[in-house]
Design a protein around this motif. Sequence first.
Motif, PDB file in Angstrom:
ATOM      1  N   GLU A  58      49.370  29.522  42.596  1.00  0.00           N
ATOM      2  CA  GLU A  58      47.576  29.563  42.474  1.00  0.00           C
ATOM      3  C   GLU A  58      47.558  30.397  40.750  1.00  0.00           C
ATOM      4  OE1 GLU A  58      47.606  33.018  45.517  1.00  0.00           O
ATOM      5  OE2 GLU A  58      45.894  31.968  45.093  1.00  0.00           O
ATOM      6  N   SER A  59      46.811  30.267  40.240  1.00  0.00           N
ATOM      7  CA  SER A  59      45.989  30.643  38.590  1.00  0.00           C
ATOM      8  C   SER A  59      44.187  31.121  38.936  1.00  0.00           C
ATOM      9  CB  SER A  59      46.129  29.959  37.967  1.00  0.00           C
ATOM     10  OG  SER A  59      45.681  30.343  36.806  1.00  0.00           O
ATOM     11  N   GLY A  60      43.864  32.158  38.696  1.00  0.00           N
ATOM     12  CA  GLY A  60      43.009  33.356  38.607  1.00  0.00           C
ATOM     13  C   GLY A  60      41.939  32.661  40.266  1.00  0.00           C
ATOM     14  N   VAL A  61      42.623  31.855  41.423  1.00  0.00           N
ATOM     15  CA  VAL A  61      41.871  32.316  42.189  1.00  0.00           C
ATOM     16  C   VAL A  61      42.196  33.502  43.367  1.00  0.00           C
ATOM     17  CG1 VAL A  61      41.371  30.094  44.059  1.00  0.00           C
ATOM     18  CG2 VAL A  61      41.785  29.019  42.069  1.00  0.00           C
ATOM     19  N   GLY A  62      43.382  33.344  43.736  1.00  0.00           N
ATOM     20  CA  GLY A  62      43.743  34.696  44.094  1.00  0.00           C
ATOM     21  C   GLY A  62      43.220  34.421  45.991  1.00  0.00           C
ATOM     22  N   LEU A  63      43.648  33.501  46.471  1.00  0.00           N
ATOM     23  CA  LEU A  63      43.040  33.234  48.105  1.00  0.00           C
ATOM     24  C   LEU A  63      44.680  34.344  48.695  1.00  0.00           C
ATOM     25  CD1 LEU A  63      43.205  29.165  48.458  1.00  0.00           C
ATOM     26  CD2 LEU A  63      40.900  31.291  47.800  1.00  0.00           C
ATOM     27  N   THR A  64      45.475  34.250  48.279  1.00  0.00           N
ATOM     28  CA  THR A  64      46.228  35.367  48.820  1.00  0.00           C
ATOM     29  C   THR A  64      46.613  36.391  48.648  1.00  0.00           C
ATOM     30  OG1 THR A  64      48.199  34.641  47.159  1.00  0.00           O
ATOM     31  CG2 THR A  64      48.185  32.944  49.180  1.00  0.00           C
ATOM     32  N   GLY A  65      45.150  37.138  48.115  1.00  0.00           N
ATOM     33  CA  GLY A  65      45.164  38.818  47.615  1.00  0.00           C
ATOM     34  C   GLY A  65      45.468  38.586  46.446  1.00  0.00           C
ATOM     35  N   GLY A  66      45.566  39.905  45.930  1.00  0.00           N
ATOM     36  CA  GLY A  66      45.433  40.165  44.690  1.00  0.00           C
ATOM     37  C   GLY A  66      44.614  39.994  43.504  1.00  0.00           C
ATOM     38  N   GLU A  67      44.384  39.687  42.467  1.00  0.00           N
ATOM     39  CA  GLU A  67      43.795  39.951  41.455  1.00  0.00           C
ATOM     40  C   GLU A  67      42.867  37.868  41.449  1.00  0.00           C
ATOM     41  OE1 GLU A  67      44.663  40.832  38.019  1.00  0.00           O
ATOM     42  OE2 GLU A  67      45.191  42.657  37.660  1.00  0.00           O
ATOM     43  N   SER A  68      41.551  37.830  41.667  1.00  0.00           N
ATOM     44  CA  SER A  68      41.177  36.799  41.396  1.00  0.00           C
ATOM     45  C   SER A  68      40.165  36.979  40.389  1.00  0.00           C
ATOM     46  CB  SER A  68      41.298  36.658  42.932  1.00  0.00           C
ATOM     47  OG  SER A  68      40.433  35.064  42.914  1.00  0.00           O
ATOM     48  N   LEU A  69      39.374  36.423  40.082  1.00  0.00           N
ATOM     49  CA  LEU A  69      38.682  35.437  39.360  1.00  0.00           C
ATOM     50  C   LEU A  69      37.143  35.795  39.919  1.00  0.00           C
ATOM     51  CD1 LEU A  69      40.407  33.686  35.635  1.00  0.00           C
ATOM     52  CD2 LEU A  69      39.175  36.552  36.566  1.00  0.00           C
ATOM     53  N   LEU A  70      37.535  35.493  41.058  1.00  0.00           N
ATOM     54  CA  LEU A  70      36.658  34.936  42.018  1.00  0.00           C
ATOM     55  C   LEU A  70      35.883  36.076  43.136  1.00  0.00           C
ATOM     56  CD1 LEU A  70      37.820  31.381  43.430  1.00  0.00           C
ATOM     57  CD2 LEU A  70      36.312  31.410  42.059  1.00  0.00           C
ATOM     58  N   ASP A  71      34.886  36.448  43.569  1.00  0.00           N
ATOM     59  CA  ASP A  71      33.861  37.198  44.334  1.00  0.00           C
ATOM     60  C   ASP A  71      34.696  36.746  46.051  1.00  0.00           C
ATOM     61  OD1 ASP A  71      32.412  35.711  45.000  1.00  0.00           O
ATOM     62  OD2 ASP A  71      30.871  36.498  43.850  1.00  0.00           O
TER      63      ASP A  71
END
Length: 547
Positions: free
Chosen positions: A19-32
């Motif tokens: 993943e890149s920028g999506v953060g479905l597994t936790g951690g930083e994400s560009l999505l709310d």
Amino acid sequence: MTEKPEIHTHSQTFDVLDESGVGLTGGESLLDERERALVVGAANFHALTRPGQTIRFTVLRGPQGSLPSLTDRETGAIEWEDDREVVGSVVFRSLVHTTVAAVDADGLVDLVVDVGGSEQTASAYHQLPGLAGALRRAVRFTVPVQFDALRQYRTDLVEKRYRARDVPRKAGVRIARGASATDQGRTPAVLFGIHWLELGGAERWAVETVQLAKDAGLTPVIITDRPSGHPWITRPEFDGAVVVPLTLPLTPDHESMLLNGIMANYDVRGVHVHHCTWLYERLPWLKAIRPDIPVVDSLHILEWRTGGFVDISVRVSNVVDRHHVISPQLRDYLIGKQGIPAEKVALATLANLTAAADQPAKAVAADKPFTVAFVGRFTQQKRPYLFLKLAAELKDSAPGPVRFVMHGDGELSGEVHGLRGRLGLSEALELRGPDRDVSDTLAEADVLVISSDNEGLTLTSFEASAAGIPVVSTDVGSQASLIADGLLCPRHPYPFIRTAAARIGTMMDSPEQRERWLVEQRRKSAAFAALPDARSWVRDLYRGWNS
């Protein structure tokens, strides 16, 4: 390869590989949080319809007010509008297995999903096409009350015709056992059909049933079919559920693949439909292949202009095992008018869904302005513009100081803000959004006004009774079951404004009359609450499905 997702809602159907920028597994994400949940819902759908395959999402974000595109045909196109922002990408593998067809699990499927813009919904009038749509839109938003008066006269004519007709029926399913093409999963589940995941009385009940399914040890698998930004998708009731927010149209093969994928990976013990057209219309097929699965629906409101979900339910009644209705009006319509067998209709009310134990009757404070409140969605059905016109009338004619609170949000929010200023109510009327608790507004209110042009039974009426507040309401749906006779007002806009203003003026002049109306209202609410309770009925139903 990354670790398996921590979020239980998607680990049931897919495994994130990169993943890149999506953060479905936790951690930083560009999505709310809401946007991530929408991507998870899209991944659930594509994992269920592409068993065993590896899928890459390119995730877009749209401009303010644009709606998500998660499952429709457009997701297969690898081009997009210039105003879309690329947020990131995610690669995942479907954990779904099925024997319905030979599936080539090699290779990569590339899809583009769009989480839409921030939560803002245009009204249905803004979506009307062509010159006729533009004209209707111009009249609707220039003179909303006059436009509504014409709508109500049309409703009178349609209602008269509606009451005189029988709804056509689909033929039933005669087979006792469908030909098996899929393996059945082992995890006990309930398949839900829900309108959308946003504020509404029917939606509050649907969310409650999702939690009841979890309490009964069943995994909720939830399909929604209405365009929405789904602001409720992050609610805790959906933790552990599999949410599939459809954006239509689907490709035809994906319709059966979705339902086959659900049935192959879950032991579906029952289906519960809450105002979901897509699932209603696929019940005959579902019953044809799995006639053993019990189907129930929950019905709230008769729609005179369109027939609404009650008509859809009656049309497919031969493949519905039980109809749950929340009011005597609906029970009598299904049994008395449409001839549905009484044993198939279960009256179980929502009287105890949200209201706490009755509080002492709220006395009007002599040293403060009389507070008139509106609580509800800013939609055409609720007619918030009528409340604003009523407020303007009371501001000029009330026998004492008066203030107003409008608590809600929705597609007519822009109109509400505009009319507030044009009617000179900026100082007298406070607007509150869903970030405030409704209990705060009811604690301040001296009367609650319901200006809807149609209802089933409003949950806010029960809440107001419990809070010790009288309700002035249009005489629609089964509101007469709850509201004092003297506080029921005509549905037509100008008679409603005149009658409601007069009744509120009487309350201000005569606290004794206000108290008598409240006593009558509470007596009706108590009688209604003595009817079978929907929460208990569904709890027993789900326990039976998981026994």
